[in-house]
Design a protein around this motif. Structure first.
Motif, PDB file in Angstrom:
ATOM      1  N   THR A   1       4.120 -34.585  41.181  1.00  0.00           N
ATOM      2  CA  THR A   1       4.717 -34.997  39.909  1.00  0.00           C
ATOM      3  C   THR A   1       3.691 -34.955  38.782  1.00  0.00           C
ATOM      4  O   THR A   1       3.990 -34.540  37.653  1.00  0.00           O
ATOM      5  N   MET A   2       2.467 -35.382  39.083  1.00  0.00           N
ATOM      6  CA  MET A   2       1.373 -35.300  38.100  1.00  0.00           C
ATOM      7  C   MET A   2       1.183 -33.864  37.629  1.00  0.00           C
ATOM      8  O   MET A   2       1.037 -33.602  36.424  1.00  0.00           O
TER       9      MET A   2
ATOM     10  N   ILE B   1       3.466 -38.043  44.289  1.00  0.00           N
ATOM     11  CA  ILE B   1       2.876 -38.441  43.004  1.00  0.00           C
ATOM     12  C   ILE B   1       1.987 -37.325  42.468  1.00  0.00           C
ATOM     13  O   ILE B   1       2.020 -36.998  41.269  1.00  0.00           O
TER      14      ILE B   1
ATOM     15  N   ASP C   1       4.154 -33.031  35.379  1.00  0.00           N
ATOM     16  CA  ASP C   1       4.177 -33.789  34.122  1.00  0.00           C
ATOM     17  C   ASP C   1       3.049 -33.365  33.184  1.00  0.00           C
ATOM     18  O   ASP C   1       3.219 -33.358  31.964  1.00  0.00           O
ATOM     19  N   LEU C   2       1.880 -33.066  33.735  1.00  0.00           N
ATOM     20  CA  LEU C   2       0.718 -32.749  32.898  1.00  0.00           C
ATOM     21  C   LEU C   2       0.439 -31.243  32.834  1.00  0.00           C
ATOM     22  O   LEU C   2      -0.588 -30.836  32.296  1.00  0.00           O
TER      23      LEU C   2
ATOM     24  N   THR D   1      -6.204 -40.238  39.170  1.00  0.00           N
ATOM     25  CA  THR D   1      -7.388 -40.001  38.329  1.00  0.00           C
ATOM     26  C   THR D   1      -8.413 -39.142  39.058  1.00  0.00           C
ATOM     27  O   THR D   1      -8.917 -38.156  38.510  1.00  0.00           O
TER      28      THR D   1
ATOM     29  N   GLN E   1       6.254 -39.422  34.471  1.00  0.00           N
ATOM     30  CA  GLN E   1       5.856 -40.402  35.465  1.00  0.00           C
ATOM     31  C   GLN E   1       4.344 -40.620  35.422  1.00  0.00           C
ATOM     32  O   GLN E   1       3.848 -41.676  35.785  1.00  0.00           O
ATOM     33  N   VAL E   2       3.642 -39.580  35.017  1.00  0.00           N
ATOM     34  CA  VAL E   2       2.176 -39.655  35.007  1.00  0.00           C
ATOM     35  C   VAL E   2       1.688 -39.366  33.587  1.00  0.00           C
ATOM     36  O   VAL E   2       2.015 -38.332  33.001  1.00  0.00           O
ATOM     37  N   THR E   3       0.925 -40.302  33.044  1.00  0.00           N
ATOM     38  CA  THR E   3       0.431 -40.182  31.673  1.00  0.00           C
ATOM     39  C   THR E   3      -1.052 -40.539  31.646  1.00  0.00           C
ATOM     40  O   THR E   3      -1.603 -40.994  32.651  1.00  0.00           O
TER      41      THR E   3
ATOM     42  N   THR F   1      -8.123 -42.743  31.910  1.00  0.00           N
ATOM     43  CA  THR F   1      -7.687 -42.639  33.302  1.00  0.00           C
ATOM     44  C   THR F   1      -6.230 -42.173  33.332  1.00  0.00           C
ATOM     45  O   THR F   1      -5.578 -42.077  32.292  1.00  0.00           O
ATOM     46  N   LEU F   2      -5.743 -41.903  34.538  1.00  0.00           N
ATOM     47  CA  LEU F   2      -4.336 -41.550  34.673  1.00  0.00           C
ATOM     48  C   LEU F   2      -3.537 -42.767  35.116  1.00  0.00           C
ATOM     49  O   LEU F   2      -4.053 -43.659  35.809  1.00  0.00           O
ATOM     50  N   ARG F   3      -2.295 -42.799  34.686  1.00  0.00           N
ATOM     51  CA  ARG F   3      -1.432 -43.925  34.999  1.00  0.00           C
ATOM     52  C   ARG F   3      -0.120 -43.389  35.551  1.00  0.00           C
ATOM     53  O   ARG F   3       0.499 -42.516  34.952  1.00  0.00           O
ATOM     54  N   VAL F   4       0.278 -43.937  36.690  1.00  0.00           N
ATOM     55  CA  VAL F   4       1.503 -43.495  37.345  1.00  0.00           C
ATOM     56  C   VAL F   4       2.588 -44.537  37.093  1.00  0.00           C
ATOM     57  O   VAL F   4       2.340 -45.738  37.215  1.00  0.00           O
ATOM     58  N   GLY F   5       3.770 -44.068  36.730  1.00  0.00           N
ATOM     59  CA  GLY F   5       4.881 -44.971  36.415  1.00  0.00           C
ATOM     60  C   GLY F   5       5.624 -45.451  37.649  1.00  0.00           C
ATOM     61  O   GLY F   5       5.020 -45.811  38.655  1.00  0.00           O
ATOM     62  N   ASP F   6       6.953 -45.438  37.567  1.00  0.00           N
ATOM     63  CA  ASP F   6       7.808 -46.000  38.619  1.00  0.00           C
ATOM     64  C   ASP F   6       7.480 -45.491  40.019  1.00  0.00           C
ATOM     65  O   ASP F   6       7.601 -46.232  40.993  1.00  0.00           O
ATOM     66  N   LEU F   7       7.070 -44.237  40.126  1.00  0.00           N
ATOM     67  CA  LEU F   7       6.767 -43.667  41.448  1.00  0.00           C
ATOM     68  C   LEU F   7       5.707 -44.491  42.178  1.00  0.00           C
ATOM     69  O   LEU F   7       5.625 -44.446  43.408  1.00  0.00           O
TER      70      LEU F   7
END
Lengths: 291, 291
Positions: A157-158, A154, A161-162, A128, B102-104, A104-110
């Motif tokens: 940002t995804m 988010i 980031d990806l 996800t 932020q997204v992993t 799955t995908l995991r979102v950090g501080d945001l």
């Protein structure tokens, strides 16, 4: 209308073969003018437009409204067709999640702020399912409303980031005549609650105006909004002024900022937000769209 | 050779325009015949072949060998060229991670066993970087060695769970003359350790043979391997017989299974695995590839 991933892929491949670009409008259905404005934007960009309708269980927490989330696929289909959606993708839960996901995908501080505080795991579920939809449809551009501003940031940002090969387009919130942001959840409101709900946008617009007129201290704007909401009997979950960049709280509105709020009106949770632009005079509120 | 995401995308678009399909071979460099066998497989499938070389900091834990992981890009470049790699992608850490993500990606139970127990977060880092590479290169097929079997199964599961539009091809482990699985980490071994390291594959092959000859009790196979490893002075991290499907432990070898082991030889951690096929007679060990 397609219900399976393979049908969507075949359809998209055919459009690509015809030299078309693809625009995606992901929704949870029970369509309103906000959703349809995204379709119009995608059409205007020249895309073959795929709309997905999927009430994503992964983004609902226990005790939330997954079961009673409004659904009306027959009506949605007519509205989508009339607005020019080229392919409606309405997968079942089994089609999207044939088994419990291992990856799955995991979102950090945001995700650990604003709506994320009261909805743990919500944005992981959103990221996800949106990543899955991006992989299934492979759109050139995807269209999301600014009404769910934290979600929009988010997803943007995804994509960064990806390295997802898609451009995410944020579109202005569409509102009712009295300013209430359109939302499928508005239908939960009783007539009396519906009247009070208008205070949410009114308070935010008022703060945006005051900011343009020179009130740049975030605490002052937040306090004023909170007071107006409470006075109208709305239960305030949060009111927060944040940087657009990283949704971090600000003290002064001296860069692109957003004022966001979440309230409960009776049992119903509503969210809304406006852009904060310091010292821009009395211009048109950028988050407002005339229909 | 490309160092930026945008160069890779431009190159891939050009190949697509020429009607080529794309094969991706993701590596951490310090190439050996295992990596090159993946390139040959991708060439044989007719792809334009992209090889990435990136020592991914996200998949190394504190105290692991990120800093001293062997690197030799000049040698790698020659080997890649000679083997027919069409584009070598060698991004910097800044190109892959311009800021903290932020997204992993997050891997569930599949990561909470075998190597995952001693390397928490490792497979999240692997899944995240591989998803990024898939998004950057958008390959039709991607090639991974069976030597990192848990990694291979996690990537295949990621593709299924997230609907990634890529086919993941697992390729047989390539071995030295004495059976040692090729690995960039083999260069850490002293001559004496290198000799002892051969016991790892020898013990696994011995178990695979016994399984084919009728020993189908997993515990018996595991115990025999553990004993051989310990007798040779290798420190056993785990020996485990699991289903290929979900890497769950089995009692009986009555379906497609895999026998995996991790050991330390001195300071160096080595892993290896073989297929377990019950009652298949004295056939060729499927995980063995003649070079």
């Amino acid at each position: 209308m397609a219900e399976s991933v393979s049908e969507v892929r075949a359809w998209v491949n055919q459009r690509r073969g015809e030299g078309r670009t693809i625009g995606l409008v992901p929704t949870m259905g029970f369509l309103h003018d906000g959703h349809l404005s995204l379709v119009k934007r995608a059409k205007a960009a020249g895309h073959a437009v795929v709309m997905s309708i999927f009430v994503n269980p992964l983004q609902f927490g226990p005790g939330e409204d997954y079961d009673r989330y409004p659904r009306d696929i027959a009506r949605d289909r007519k509205l989508a067709e009339r607005t020019g959606v080229d392919l409606l993708f309405t997968p079942s839960v089994e089609e999207m999640y044939p088994r419990a996901l291992q990856v799955t995908l995991r979102v950090g501080d945001l995700a650990n702020r604003l709506c994320g505080l009261s909805r743990p795991g919500h944005f992981d579920g959103v990221a996800t399912v949106v990543a899955k939809l991006f992989h299934i449809v492979e759109p050139d551009e995807a269209f999301f409303g600014e009404k769910d501003y934290q979600q929009l940031r988010i997803i943007q940002t995804m994509v960064e980031d990806l390295n997802l090969p898609v451009k995410v387009i944020g579109c202005p919130t569409v509102r009712e005549a009295d300013g209430l942001a359109m939302s499928s959840r508005n239908r939960y409101l009783s007539p009396e609650e519906r009247r009070r709900a208008a205070v949410l946008s009114r308070a935010l617009f008022d703060a945006a105006r005051r900011c343009r007129e020179g009130t740049t201290r975030a605490a002052e704007l937040v306090q004023s909004v909170t007071q107006q909401l409470s006075s109208a009997g709305l239960e305030v979950e949060y009111v927060s002024a944040v940087r657009e960049e990283d949704l971090g709280q600000v003290d002064q509105i001296d860069q692109p900022c957003r004022l966001l709020a979440a309230v409960r009106v009776g049992e119903t949770r509503l969210i809304d937000n406006v852009a904060l632009e310091a010292g821009k005079g009395m211009g048109h509120v950028s988050a407002y769209v005339d229909r």
